[in-house]
Design a protein around this motif. Structure first.
Motif, PDB file in Angstrom:
ATOM      1  N   ARG A 134       3.065  -4.824  -5.110  1.00  0.00           N
ATOM      2  CA  ARG A 134       4.326  -5.560  -5.293  1.00  0.00           C
ATOM      3  C   ARG A 134       4.605  -5.845  -6.769  1.00  0.00           C
ATOM      4  N   GLU A 135       3.596  -5.688  -7.635  1.00  0.00           N
ATOM      5  CA  GLU A 135       3.780  -5.891  -9.069  1.00  0.00           C
ATOM      6  C   GLU A 135       4.300  -4.649  -9.791  1.00  0.00           C
ATOM      7  N   VAL A 136       4.406  -3.522  -9.092  1.00  0.00           N
ATOM      8  CA  VAL A 136       4.878  -2.282  -9.712  1.00  0.00           C
ATOM      9  C   VAL A 136       6.326  -2.483 -10.177  1.00  0.00           C
ATOM     10  N   ALA A 137       6.571  -2.124 -11.427  1.00  0.00           N
ATOM     11  CA  ALA A 137       7.897  -2.310 -12.019  1.00  0.00           C
ATOM     12  C   ALA A 137       8.974  -1.608 -11.197  1.00  0.00           C
ATOM     13  N   ASP A 138      10.070  -2.287 -10.962  1.00  0.00           N
ATOM     14  CA  ASP A 138      11.251  -1.799 -10.257  1.00  0.00           C
ATOM     15  C   ASP A 138      11.056  -1.554  -8.765  1.00  0.00           C
ATOM     16  N   ALA A 139       9.877  -1.848  -8.228  1.00  0.00           N
ATOM     17  CA  ALA A 139       9.688  -1.743  -6.780  1.00  0.00           C
ATOM     18  C   ALA A 139      10.335  -2.958  -6.134  1.00  0.00           C
ATOM     19  N   GLU A 140      11.141  -2.709  -5.130  1.00  0.00           N
ATOM     20  CA  GLU A 140      11.843  -3.796  -4.454  1.00  0.00           C
ATOM     21  C   GLU A 140      11.058  -4.309  -3.242  1.00  0.00           C
ATOM     22  N   ARG A 141      10.390  -3.411  -2.540  1.00  0.00           N
ATOM     23  CA  ARG A 141       9.708  -3.789  -1.313  1.00  0.00           C
ATOM     24  C   ARG A 141       8.480  -2.896  -1.116  1.00  0.00           C
ATOM     25  N   VAL A 142       7.421  -3.467  -0.545  1.00  0.00           N
ATOM     26  CA  VAL A 142       6.219  -2.715  -0.190  1.00  0.00           C
ATOM     27  C   VAL A 142       6.047  -2.864   1.319  1.00  0.00           C
ATOM     28  N   ILE A 143       5.931  -1.728   2.001  1.00  0.00           N
ATOM     29  CA  ILE A 143       5.822  -1.721   3.458  1.00  0.00           C
ATOM     30  C   ILE A 143       4.445  -1.181   3.840  1.00  0.00           C
ATOM     31  N   ASP A 144       3.732  -1.935   4.660  1.00  0.00           N
ATOM     32  CA  ASP A 144       2.385  -1.587   5.102  1.00  0.00           C
ATOM     33  C   ASP A 144       2.444  -0.965   6.497  1.00  0.00           C
ATOM     34  N   GLN A 145       2.123   0.324   6.571  1.00  0.00           N
ATOM     35  CA  GLN A 145       1.983   1.013   7.860  1.00  0.00           C
ATOM     36  C   GLN A 145       0.589   1.640   7.897  1.00  0.00           C
ATOM     37  N   THR A 146      -0.420   0.786   7.793  1.00  0.00           N
ATOM     38  CA  THR A 146      -1.803   1.253   7.801  1.00  0.00           C
ATOM     39  C   THR A 146      -2.518   0.699   9.030  1.00  0.00           C
ATOM     40  N   THR A 147      -3.657   1.295   9.332  1.00  0.00           N
ATOM     41  CA  THR A 147      -4.489   0.821  10.435  1.00  0.00           C
ATOM     42  C   THR A 147      -5.957   1.006  10.074  1.00  0.00           C
ATOM     43  N   ALA A 148      -6.781   0.116  10.593  1.00  0.00           N
ATOM     44  CA  ALA A 148      -8.229   0.258  10.442  1.00  0.00           C
ATOM     45  C   ALA A 148      -8.830   0.908  11.693  1.00  0.00           C
ATOM     46  N   THR A 149      -7.994   1.177  12.691  1.00  0.00           N
ATOM     47  CA  THR A 149      -8.470   1.764  13.949  1.00  0.00           C
ATOM     48  C   THR A 149      -7.604   2.967  14.329  1.00  0.00           C
ATOM     49  N   PRO A 150      -7.716   4.076  13.593  1.00  0.00           N
ATOM     50  CA  PRO A 150      -6.865   5.233  13.875  1.00  0.00           C
ATOM     51  C   PRO A 150      -7.097   5.840  15.258  1.00  0.00           C
ATOM     52  N   ALA A 151      -8.261   5.630  15.870  1.00  0.00           N
ATOM     53  CA  ALA A 151      -8.515   6.167  17.205  1.00  0.00           C
ATOM     54  C   ALA A 151      -7.575   5.554  18.247  1.00  0.00           C
ATOM     55  N   ARG A 152      -7.054   4.374  17.968  1.00  0.00           N
ATOM     56  CA  ARG A 152      -6.106   3.706  18.875  1.00  0.00           C
ATOM     57  C   ARG A 152      -4.660   4.116  18.603  1.00  0.00           C
ATOM     58  N   GLY A 153      -4.450   4.937  17.600  1.00  0.00           N
ATOM     59  CA  GLY A 153      -3.098   5.349  17.222  1.00  0.00           C
ATOM     60  C   GLY A 153      -2.742   4.814  15.848  1.00  0.00           C
ATOM     61  N   VAL A 154      -1.723   5.398  15.269  1.00  0.00           N
ATOM     62  CA  VAL A 154      -1.279   4.985  13.935  1.00  0.00           C
ATOM     63  C   VAL A 154       0.169   4.511  13.998  1.00  0.00           C
ATOM     64  N   PRO A 155       0.561   3.621  13.095  1.00  0.00           N
ATOM     65  CA  PRO A 155       1.908   3.041  13.137  1.00  0.00           C
ATOM     66  C   PRO A 155       2.970   3.842  12.373  1.00  0.00           C
ATOM     67  N   TYR A 156       2.851   5.161  12.401  1.00  0.00           N
ATOM     68  CA  TYR A 156       3.804   5.992  11.670  1.00  0.00           C
ATOM     69  C   TYR A 156       3.930   7.347  12.363  1.00  0.00           C
ATOM     70  N   PRO A 157       5.050   8.049  12.119  1.00  0.00           N
ATOM     71  CA  PRO A 157       5.206   9.405  12.676  1.00  0.00           C
ATOM     72  C   PRO A 157       4.239  10.364  12.000  1.00  0.00           C
TER      73      PRO A 157
END
Length: 167
Positions: A134-157
């Motif tokens: 979020r401290e990156v210059a000119d970045a407006e928003r940071v979106i987290d689509q990560t998982t620690a349990t990929p075997a259960r599926g991931v939150p992205y296409p």
């Protein structure tokens, strides 16, 4: 002339289902430590998806300018600089927070938004990592689509390599 244009057109239309980064949004794989993490589709879309999203991209790109929140007339004009700043920030994080590398992450920068997709280790320092982004210059928003349990599926296409290959 019309015959030549029509003869050339089918090859251009043949790739309308291919997944491509049609907006040239910066898309980076920044770590690769979780071996079973599926690759996200990222900014790669078909021609039909691109056409459906084009109006939204135009509105989203110009919105910050119209609201007076951007110095450039289109938010997408920031993306290359945001991606460059992001890479420098990640290098700094290597020294300050090396545990973030125990992940498999892809980052897309689009209209000043940083989208992080992928898989993390259970001890991934999420709060500190995303605060640093979020401290990156000119970045407006940071979106987290990560998982620690990929075997259960991931939150992205997911990326499907066969769809990305030219026909």
């Amino acid at each position: 002339m019309l015959t030549v244009a029509c003869a050339a057109a089918p090859s251009a239309w043949a790739d309308d289902t291919a997944l491509l980064n049609r907006g040239n949004d910066p898309f980076l794989q920044v770590s690769a430590a979780v071996p079973a993490c599926p690759e996200p589709a990222g900014p790669r879309v078909s021609e039909a998806e691109w056409m459906r999203e084009s109006h939204h991209r135009i509105e989203h790109g110009n919105h910050c300018w119209l609201e007076g929140r951007c110095r450039l007339p289109n938010a997408y004009q920031y993306d290359k600089d945001v991606a460059d700043s992001l890479q420098r920030r990640l290098h700094t994080l290597d020294l300050q927070l090396p545990a973030w590398r125990r992940s498999s992450l892809w980052i897309t920068v689009s209209a000043r938004w940083i989208l992080v997709q992928g898989c993390t280790a259970p001890d991934f320092p999420a709060a500190a990592f995303f605060a640093a982004l979020r401290e990156v210059a000119d970045a407006e928003r940071v979106i987290d689509q990560t998982t620690a349990t990929p075997a259960r599926g991931v939150p992205y296409p997911l990326f499907h390599p066969a769809a990305a290959a030219p026909k």
